[in-house]
Design an enzyme around this catalytic site. Structure first.
Site, PDB file in Angstrom:
ATOM      1  N   LYS A 119      67.392   4.630 -24.305  1.00  0.00           N
ATOM      2  CA  LYS A 119      65.993   5.040 -24.277  1.00  0.00           C
ATOM      3  C   LYS A 119      65.429   4.897 -25.689  1.00  0.00           C
ATOM      4  O   LYS A 119      66.166   4.920 -26.684  1.00  0.00           O
ATOM      5  CB  LYS A 119      65.834   6.472 -23.774  1.00  0.00           C
ATOM      6  CG  LYS A 119      66.468   7.557 -24.607  1.00  0.00           C
ATOM      7  CD  LYS A 119      65.637   8.170 -25.726  1.00  0.00           C
ATOM      8  CE  LYS A 119      64.227   8.503 -25.328  1.00  0.00           C
ATOM      9  NZ  LYS A 119      63.520   9.128 -26.503  1.00  0.00           N
ATOM     10  N   THR A 152      63.030   8.598 -29.938  1.00  0.00           N
ATOM     11  CA  THR A 152      64.304   8.456 -30.622  1.00  0.00           C
ATOM     12  C   THR A 152      65.056   7.387 -29.851  1.00  0.00           C
ATOM     13  O   THR A 152      64.774   7.159 -28.689  1.00  0.00           O
ATOM     14  CB  THR A 152      65.061   9.806 -30.517  1.00  0.00           C
ATOM     15  OG1 THR A 152      64.621  10.666 -31.547  1.00  0.00           O
ATOM     16  CG2 THR A 152      66.558   9.638 -30.598  1.00  0.00           C
ATOM     17  N   ASN A 155      50.149   7.538 -30.520  1.00  0.00           N
ATOM     18  CA  ASN A 155      50.713   8.379 -31.562  1.00  0.00           C
ATOM     19  C   ASN A 155      49.690   9.181 -32.344  1.00  0.00           C
ATOM     20  O   ASN A 155      50.052  10.005 -33.185  1.00  0.00           O
ATOM     21  CB  ASN A 155      51.549   7.527 -32.518  1.00  0.00           C
ATOM     22  CG  ASN A 155      52.832   7.080 -31.848  1.00  0.00           C
ATOM     23  OD1 ASN A 155      53.668   7.906 -31.524  1.00  0.00           O
ATOM     24  ND2 ASN A 155      52.961   5.789 -31.599  1.00  0.00           N
ATOM     25  N   THR A 178      48.252  18.892 -28.345  1.00  0.00           N
ATOM     26  CA  THR A 178      48.716  20.278 -28.207  1.00  0.00           C
ATOM     27  C   THR A 178      47.551  21.230 -27.929  1.00  0.00           C
ATOM     28  O   THR A 178      46.451  20.998 -28.396  1.00  0.00           O
ATOM     29  CB  THR A 178      49.441  20.729 -29.487  1.00  0.00           C
ATOM     30  OG1 THR A 178      50.331  19.700 -29.858  1.00  0.00           O
ATOM     31  CG2 THR A 178      50.218  21.984 -29.238  1.00  0.00           C
TER      32      THR A 178
END
Lengths: 419, 419
Positions: B182, B209, B414, B419
């Protein structure tokens, strides 16, 4: 110090005349040829890109400075054509413009410093520049207006002219320092002295490059001038990055006319301060006018094992697409700052890292600060200009660095295929 | 070799069972806990991020491998929480999941390898993972479906599962190699062996990651396995970059069950080839699925003074925002390639540089090729995948590297403050 595009008459360094004309190099028809002429021979110091691929005017400028032992009479800058990837013909073209300027202004060819910015791979239309020289001569004036026109003519993708100035006193005499610059993309200057290693040669430059022209009426020996310039550039132009791309044409030139009558020797803290004030202002103006930039960020790195380590951390953060896109979105994503710090190559103890946005502590001991207030952090990042402080807690090394966010507009400007 | 998300039953390495369940870590409610269990103790080798800021599972994984002398029974991977910036509690949480898994599958805690990816700075909900273990045990199966579900459960911002496999024969026996991975952003793996220097410790990881889990039924001693892995990773996962950001959680784990009955010793070219085939496929799949990616570019650097210099050039090009945005616009702006080559730090003679887009020569002797056809070049760059070759003409050093363009969509993904 001032950032306005027209400086006061008394702030203009004495002993120089300026002019800008429309030579027909820019397709837009805007002024594209800027010349500054010193009334008498002036001390000169320059720094050039560390890129091993270098444009023709960089090669010629370096050569002229060496041949003239750091004494120049004029600088001739064109925008609209970078004179890059133009091979031996490009070198000859730059030389011919210098020779014609020398004839026009009554000096030697190697006392003229050439500079170019604009499109690449296209032969420099030297005849247009040569033909424009009589008009340049007619327009030469020691006025703020002429200085401002010089600043305007050297621009390419910039949105506005960039000017800064400062003054100081030496031996009861007023000394003036003023400068202009251009640059909005391909901005990660890594300037070195002409004597530093680096293959010279011709190669393609690009649309955006940093050019800086500094003038002072102090009387400074070329050797001392070179040292002042190197020390100042190291903490100003070598401390900014918009996109991490180092251009093939980056050039900083400093001319000292001596016309103030004030002798400046080595280690004059006041002169160093004035020069630094001008260069720092110009460097920040470049970042603020960067392509697509919506946030200017001052990075304060401290507690590093060395100043060099602090600079590694600053550059890793300044070049991280993830950090820069988070800034574009006012996202207080401090994990990305931690990651960039971690891969910077600097000595790091993750559990000692602390991060502040202005006065807001975000991270302490490598983890989220108990004082962390996400809403406040988000609001802080909505400002046009702000500072981020990263303390590594492992030593005394520190640096300041100025950079920008990475926006969709940057991608649009540089990704549009316009040919 | 195949990149489809379901491999044939005969391609699945023997000796492993796989399962994935919904443990409730991902807010989306999708499967987020993937486990692989070896029927008997398996040889293991791993490489971890060179980032000095590292997540808790990286620290624990390294520790377990060392303690077990490279012999593991299980790997337990959760997505949705990176267990980063979680301090000592994060380390304990990773240990507790391993201990519970060990109890469930009948082995020692240090024979379980933990791995995490997802949001940061949030405590790992270890109890959810522990509670899910009985269901994991029930679902464990040595089937392509279970393997595919494993591949699916480890994803975060990825658009699709990534699977590759290869086979070889050894001593008349069939050996299988298969892997899943991944990663879609924060992709610039710089993996090193557990023994390589690098501060361990906990710190914030991020949403994206690279995690890679490789399985083979060859019988390989851990020492030999480690060497195969290092050599393969060096030319696959360490040769890709999407954004130049090296994550805090990057991990590659290779397990060898021995179930095929084929002994593989050091220097088995066929086994090395099979492993490389799988890793290269997975590495390219990561780039192709990169955030906002619209073009996958294979860089072929040759004629460098050394292989290390060739890699410097590849990375400078792969990390240049100006090059990557030009690719997004299918703009054959080879000057940006020249500039990046020039500042890469590699030994360069600008007048010897040649550049090809596929078979189209673009640049020769550092200048525009006489054969240059801008329209053809523009068309070539409209392909989804293509190659760019840069020949430096100064030596025999070379490398291949895979990277992507930089699009406004990457900035959107990105830069959105969610939030």
């Amino acid at each position: 110090m001032s950032d306005t595009s027209l400086i006061a008459s008394e702030a203009l360094p004495r002993g120089f005349k300026f002019a800008a004309v429309k030579a027909g190099v820019k397709p837009s028809g805007k002024p594209d040829f800027a010349v500054a002429v010193a009334q008498r021979i002036a001390s000169a110091a320059a720094m050039f890109t560390a890129n091993r691929v270098q444009a023709a005017p960089v090669t010629i400028g370096r050569r002229h400075l060496e041949r003239s032992s750091g004494l120049l009479r004029a600088v001739a800058v064109n925008a609209g054509n970078a004179n890059c990837a133009t091979g031996a013909a490009g070198l000859r073209a730059a030389e011919r413009v210098c020779a014609a300027a020398a004839e026009t202004f009554g000096c030697e060819g190697h006392e003229v410093f050439p500079s170019s910015t604009g499109i690449i791979g296209v032969p420099l239309p030297e005849e247009k520049l040569v033909k424009a020289l009589p008009e340049v001569k007619r327009r030469l004036a020691a006025t703020p207006e002429a200085f401002s026109q010089f600043a305007q003519a050297i621009l390419t993708t910039d949105n506005r002219a960039k000017i800064a100035h400062a003054t100081m006193e030496a031996g009861g005499k007023q000394v003036r320092v003023a400068g202009v610059c251009k640059g909005a993309g391909m901005i990660h200057p890594q300037l070195v002295s002409p004597s530093a290693p680096g293959a010279s040669g011709s190669g393609p430059g690009l649309h955006a490059t940093m050019l800086v022209f500094l003038f002072t009426d102090a009387a400074v020996h070329p050797t001392a001038l070179d040292r002042y310039l190197r020390e100042t550039v190291e903490v100003s132009f070598n401390r900014i990055s918009i996109d991490g791309d180092t251009s093939t044409n980056d050039t900083v030139l400093l001319l000292a006319s001596g016309e103030s009558g004030a002798d400046i020797w080595a280690d004059d803290a006041e002169f160093a301060r004035a020069l630094k004030e001008v260069c720092t202002s110009l460097a920040k103006q470049i970042v603020a006018d960067g392509e697509g930039v919506t946030h200017v960020v001052e990075l304060q790195i401290e507690g590093a094992a060395s100043d060099a380590d602090a600079l590694k951390v600053a550059k890793a953060i300044a070049h991280s697409p993830l950090v820069k896109t988070a800034w574009a979105g006012c996202d207080p994503n401090w994990g990305r700052l931690m990651a960039a710090t971690g891969y910077s190559g600097a000595a790091v103890d993750p559990e000692k890292i602390a991060i502040w946005f202005g006065d807001l502590q975000i991270c302490v001991d490598g983890g989220r600060s108990p004082a962390y207030d996400e809403h406040a952090a988000h609001q802080y990042l909505q400002q046009l200009e702000y500072s981020i402080r990263v303390a590594l807690g492992v030593g005394e090394g520190r640096c300041r660095f100025w950079t920008s966010d990475l926006t969709a507009e940057y991608v649009r400007i540089n990704g549009e295929y316009s040919t």
